[in-house]
Scaffold this active site. Structure first.
Site, mmCIF file in Angstrom:
data_model
loop_
_atom_site.group_PDB
_atom_site.id
_atom_site.type_symbol
_atom_site.label_atom_id
_atom_site.label_comp_id
_atom_site.label_asym_id
_atom_site.label_seq_id
_atom_site.Cartn_x
_atom_site.Cartn_y
_atom_site.Cartn_z
ATOM 1 N N GLY A 115 28.794 2.269 -20.388
ATOM 2 C CA GLY A 115 29.179 1.975 -19.002
ATOM 3 C C GLY A 115 28.692 3.045 -18.031
ATOM 4 N N ARG A 140 -6.258 4.912 -14.852
ATOM 5 C CA ARG A 140 -5.287 4.313 -15.786
ATOM 6 C C ARG A 140 -4.577 5.300 -16.718
ATOM 7 N NH1 ARG A 140 -8.330 -1.328 -16.058
ATOM 8 N NH2 ARG A 140 -7.129 -2.195 -14.346
ATOM 9 N N GLN A 149 24.027 5.390 -37.353
ATOM 10 C CA GLN A 149 22.581 5.152 -37.498
ATOM 11 C C GLN A 149 22.036 4.269 -36.370
ATOM 12 O OE1 GLN A 149 21.341 3.648 -41.293
ATOM 13 N NE2 GLN A 149 21.606 5.627 -42.304
ATOM 14 N N ARG A 181 28.898 12.731 -26.755
ATOM 15 C CA ARG A 181 29.871 11.649 -26.587
ATOM 16 C C ARG A 181 30.527 11.284 -27.923
ATOM 17 N NH1 ARG A 181 33.149 8.971 -23.019
ATOM 18 N NH2 ARG A 181 33.311 6.753 -23.520
ATOM 19 N N ILE A 189 0.819 -1.208 0.000
ATOM 20 C CA ILE A 189 0.000 0.000 0.000
ATOM 21 C C ILE A 189 0.863 1.271 0.000
ATOM 22 C CG2 ILE A 189 -1.845 1.247 1.197
ATOM 23 C CD1 ILE A 189 -2.576 -1.578 -0.047
ATOM 24 N N GLU A 215 -1.465 -0.968 -10.419
ATOM 25 C CA GLU A 215 -2.738 -0.551 -11.051
ATOM 26 C C GLU A 215 -3.076 -1.436 -12.242
ATOM 27 O OE1 GLU A 215 -4.538 2.841 -10.849
ATOM 28 O OE2 GLU A 215 -3.241 3.826 -9.408
ATOM 29 N N GLY A 216 -2.875 -2.726 -12.060
ATOM 30 C CA GLY A 216 -3.146 -3.702 -13.116
ATOM 31 C C GLY A 216 -1.870 -3.995 -13.874
HETATM 32 C C1 LIG Z 1 5.321 -0.052 -5.436
HETATM 33 C C2 LIG Z 1 3.924 -0.592 -5.387
HETATM 34 C C3 LIG Z 1 2.887 0.235 -4.992
HETATM 35 C C4 LIG Z 1 1.578 -0.266 -4.922
HETATM 36 N N1 LIG Z 1 0.575 0.535 -4.441
HETATM 37 C C5 LIG Z 1 -0.643 -0.015 -4.207
HETATM 38 C C6 LIG Z 1 -1.671 0.746 -3.543
HETATM 39 O O1 LIG Z 1 -1.470 1.904 -3.184
HETATM 40 N N2 LIG Z 1 -2.858 0.133 -3.283
HETATM 41 C C7 LIG Z 1 -3.112 -1.145 -3.655
HETATM 42 O O2 LIG Z 1 -4.204 -1.638 -3.390
HETATM 43 N N3 LIG Z 1 -2.160 -1.903 -4.286
HETATM 44 C C8 LIG Z 1 -0.942 -1.371 -4.562
HETATM 45 N N4 LIG Z 1 0.034 -2.128 -5.183
HETATM 46 C C9 LIG Z 1 -0.259 -3.510 -5.535
HETATM 47 C C10 LIG Z 1 -0.290 -3.776 -7.016
HETATM 48 O O3 LIG Z 1 -1.459 -3.237 -7.567
HETATM 49 C C11 LIG Z 1 -0.163 -5.289 -7.218
HETATM 50 O O4 LIG Z 1 1.172 -5.632 -6.925
HETATM 51 C C12 LIG Z 1 -0.525 -5.716 -8.625
HETATM 52 O O5 LIG Z 1 -1.895 -5.569 -8.822
HETATM 53 C C13 LIG Z 1 -0.136 -7.164 -8.908
HETATM 54 O O6 LIG Z 1 -0.567 -8.021 -7.893
HETATM 55 P P1 LIG Z 1 0.455 -9.101 -7.267
HETATM 56 O O7 LIG Z 1 1.683 -8.347 -6.884
HETATM 57 O O8 LIG Z 1 -0.263 -9.841 -6.206
HETATM 58 O O9 LIG Z 1 0.827 -10.052 -8.466
HETATM 59 P P2 LIG Z 1 -0.022 -11.311 -8.968
HETATM 60 O O10 LIG Z 1 -1.442 -10.952 -9.132
HETATM 61 O O11 LIG Z 1 0.302 -12.478 -8.096
HETATM 62 O O12 LIG Z 1 0.614 -11.532 -10.403
HETATM 63 C C14 LIG Z 1 1.870 -12.217 -10.590
HETATM 64 C C15 LIG Z 1 2.067 -12.392 -12.100
HETATM 65 O O13 LIG Z 1 1.014 -13.225 -12.629
HETATM 66 C C16 LIG Z 1 0.350 -12.534 -13.671
HETATM 67 N N5 LIG Z 1 -1.075 -12.879 -13.656
HETATM 68 C C17 LIG Z 1 -1.916 -12.908 -12.577
HETATM 69 N N6 LIG Z 1 -3.152 -13.250 -12.955
HETATM 70 C C18 LIG Z 1 -3.123 -13.441 -14.296
HETATM 71 C C19 LIG Z 1 -4.087 -13.808 -15.279
HETATM 72 N N7 LIG Z 1 -5.376 -14.028 -14.964
HETATM 73 N N8 LIG Z 1 -3.696 -13.900 -16.568
HETATM 74 C C20 LIG Z 1 -2.401 -13.668 -16.909
HETATM 75 N N9 LIG Z 1 -1.438 -13.316 -16.032
HETATM 76 C C21 LIG Z 1 -1.788 -13.207 -14.735
HETATM 77 C C22 LIG Z 1 0.583 -11.049 -13.400
HETATM 78 O O14 LIG Z 1 0.454 -10.270 -14.568
HETATM 79 C C23 LIG Z 1 2.004 -11.069 -12.871
HETATM 80 O O15 LIG Z 1 2.909 -11.103 -13.944
HETATM 81 C C24 LIG Z 1 1.326 -1.603 -5.300
HETATM 82 C C25 LIG Z 1 2.400 -2.437 -5.722
HETATM 83 C C26 LIG Z 1 3.673 -1.949 -5.756
HETATM 84 C C27 LIG Z 1 4.775 -2.884 -6.176
#
Ligand SMILES: Cc1cc2nc3c(=O)[nH]c(=O)nc-3n(C[C@H](O)[C@H](O)[C@H](O)COP(=O)(O)OP(=O)(O)OC[C@H]3O[C@@H](n4cnc5c(N)ncnc54)[C@H](O)[C@@H]3O)c2cc1C
Length: 401
Positions: free
Chosen positions: A358, A261, A297, A286, A161, A381-382
């Site tokens: 480097g 988003r 290119q 550089r 969070i 956020e997804g």
């Molecule tokens: C720095 C940071 C700040 C954040 N801030 C907030 C916040 O303020 N409030 C909040 O509520 N959350 C917050 N989050 C949480 C963030 O939204 C989640 O980490 C994110 O939604 C992914 O969830 P997870 O980490 O549990 O990964 P998982 O859901 O376990 O996913 C792991 C992997 O599996 C993949 N995956 C999962 N399900 C599927 C599917 N159905 N199909 C294909 N691939 C899939 C994912 O894409 C990912 O590659 C934050 C996270 C971070 C790292």
């Protein structure tokens, strides 16, 4: 697609703060890995951190572009500091997505300023859990109504969070009717100094290290009935409707993510632009093999591709922001904008390291930090895959798994 006078003024104003205050401070706060209160205070002093600024940017621009314009500049300045300034906005958006007008007026200003002391305040939006990030149907945090006291009792642990545990206002998504999956969720305000809410572990992160990210533990947290966003009558109606098999509104967390988003895309865009501009200048200076490296290119075309991807991302973001304000999303344009901009930022910042060679790999130059900062946009956020899932379902009309 020319920006109007107001938008150009806003862009210039935020850019000035990003250039003068954020750029010089970015490295220090990344190293410290602490919440940058002095920088957020400075943003507050000039009116860049506060409810009035958010309201102005969100509601007073009929094109919807003010928010992405401001965010791109902030994150061009520094993503960790930018996140510290914008983090409370997530809580404000979480409130706005399901609150009554009275709740909105009571709680959103408190995400920025303490109502009693007038001091700087923070807000946190608490949805994700240790075992359920993408899978929002897997949330376990529960909220149970106590009729005798007209209070809700919340128990659970929230993970990852932003501003978690250090905020005045925590907006918590909890399960009120487990049999209904995501339609049985509701959002609650946990007011300042509520007993039972505490910070769990603070995460040590790869990037955006000035932004505070922590677990939030809710142990028999009791909040008054009026802290249920939208109110109990509306919740009861929705639950009854869903139980009868009729359509229920999509749950609060999803509405919040949908609305934010394009803004998250704009964050990624700011980081990408910073790295592009820096590597362009470097390539013009550089020398290797007796000529500026940009005269090869392979370097110049890399920069051409970086510029093109950045422009494409901005186009998608502006369109999604405009649609969010003036129309309806048809092909998940918000998800497309976020997906494209995040990938662009991760790719552009990696290419920037390549162009600096480097030097790019050292902490003497900012591009390695920008690369670390960029990556989060593929995750929060997804995730990249969840955006693809949303888009795939929309374009196909099928329940792709
Ligand atoms: C720095 C940071 C700040 C954040 N801030 C907030 C916040 O303020 N409030 C909040 O509520 N959350 C917050 N989050 C949480 C963030 O939204 C989640 O980490 C994110 O939604 C992914 O969830 P997870 O980490 O549990 O990964 P998982 O859901 O376990 O996913 C792991 C992997 O599996 C993949 N995956 C999962 N399900 C599927 C599917 N159905 N199909 C294909 N691939 C899939 C994912 O894409 C990912 O590659 C934050 C996270 C971070 C790292």
């Amino acid at each position: 697609m020319k920006l109007n006078e107001d938008q150009l003024t806003l862009q210039k104003w935020v850019h000035g703060f990003a250039e003068d205050v954020m750029r010089p401070a970015g490295e220090e706060w990344d190293e410290k890995e602490e919440f940058p209160y002095p920088i957020v205070e400075q943003a507050r002093e000039i009116g860049l951190y506060g409810w009035e600024f958010m309201a102005e940017a969100m509601f007073n621009d009929p094109t919807g572009l003010s928010m992405p314009i401001a965010i791109e500049e902030l994150f061009w300045g520094d993503a960790g500091l930018g996140m510290a300034i914008m983090g409370s906005g997530l809580a404000a958006a979480g409130i706005a997505s399901s609150a009554t007008p009275e709740q909105l007026m009571e709680w959103v200003p408190q995400c920025y300023e303490n109502a009693d002391t007038g001091k700087l305040a923070l807000g946190a939006f608490c949805a994700s859990e240790p075992d359920a990030g993408s899978d929002v149907g897997g949330y376990r945090t529960s909220a149970v109504y106590d009729e005798k006291t007209d209070e809700w009792v919340i128990n659970g642990t929230k993970a990852w969070i932003t501003n978690g545990g250090i905020s005045d206002i925590h907006v918590v998504v909890a399960v009120v009717e487990p049999s209904l999956g995501t339609k049985g969720h509701a959002s609650f305000i946990v007011p300042p100094n509520t007993k039972g809410l505490s910070q769990g572990q603070k995460y040590k992160k790869h990037g955006i290290r000035a932004s505070h990210t922590a677990e939030v533990v809710l142990d028999n947290v009791r909040v008054p009935g009026r802290c249920l966003l939208g109110g109990k009558d509306k919740l009861d109606e929705r639950i009854a409707r869903v139980k009868r098999g009729e359509k229920g509104n999509s749950q609060a967390a999803m509405q919040t993510f949908e609305a934010t988003r394009p803004a998250v895309g704009a964050q990624a865009l700011g980081v990408a632009r910073a790295a592009f501009e820096y590597s362009l200048e470097y390539a013009k200076e550089r020398e290797a093999f007796g000529r500026k490296i940009i005269m090869n290119q392979s370097i110049a075309f890399m920069l051409a591709d970086m510029a093109t991807e950045i422009e494409a991302s901005r186009g998608l973001i502006y369109r999604a922001a405009w649609l969010g304000k003036n129309g309806t999303f048809e092909k998940s344009e918000g998800s497309m904008a976020k997906l494209k901009a995040a990938r662009t930022a991760t790719w552009v910042t990696e290419r920037a390291i390549q162009i600096l060679g480097g030097y790019g790999y050292t902490r003497e130059y900012p591009v390695e930090r920008w690369h670390r900062d960029a990556k989060i946009h593929d995750i929060f956020e997804g995730t990249e895959q969840i955006q693809q899932l949303v888009i795939a379902r929309t374009i196909s009309g099928l329940r792709i798994e």
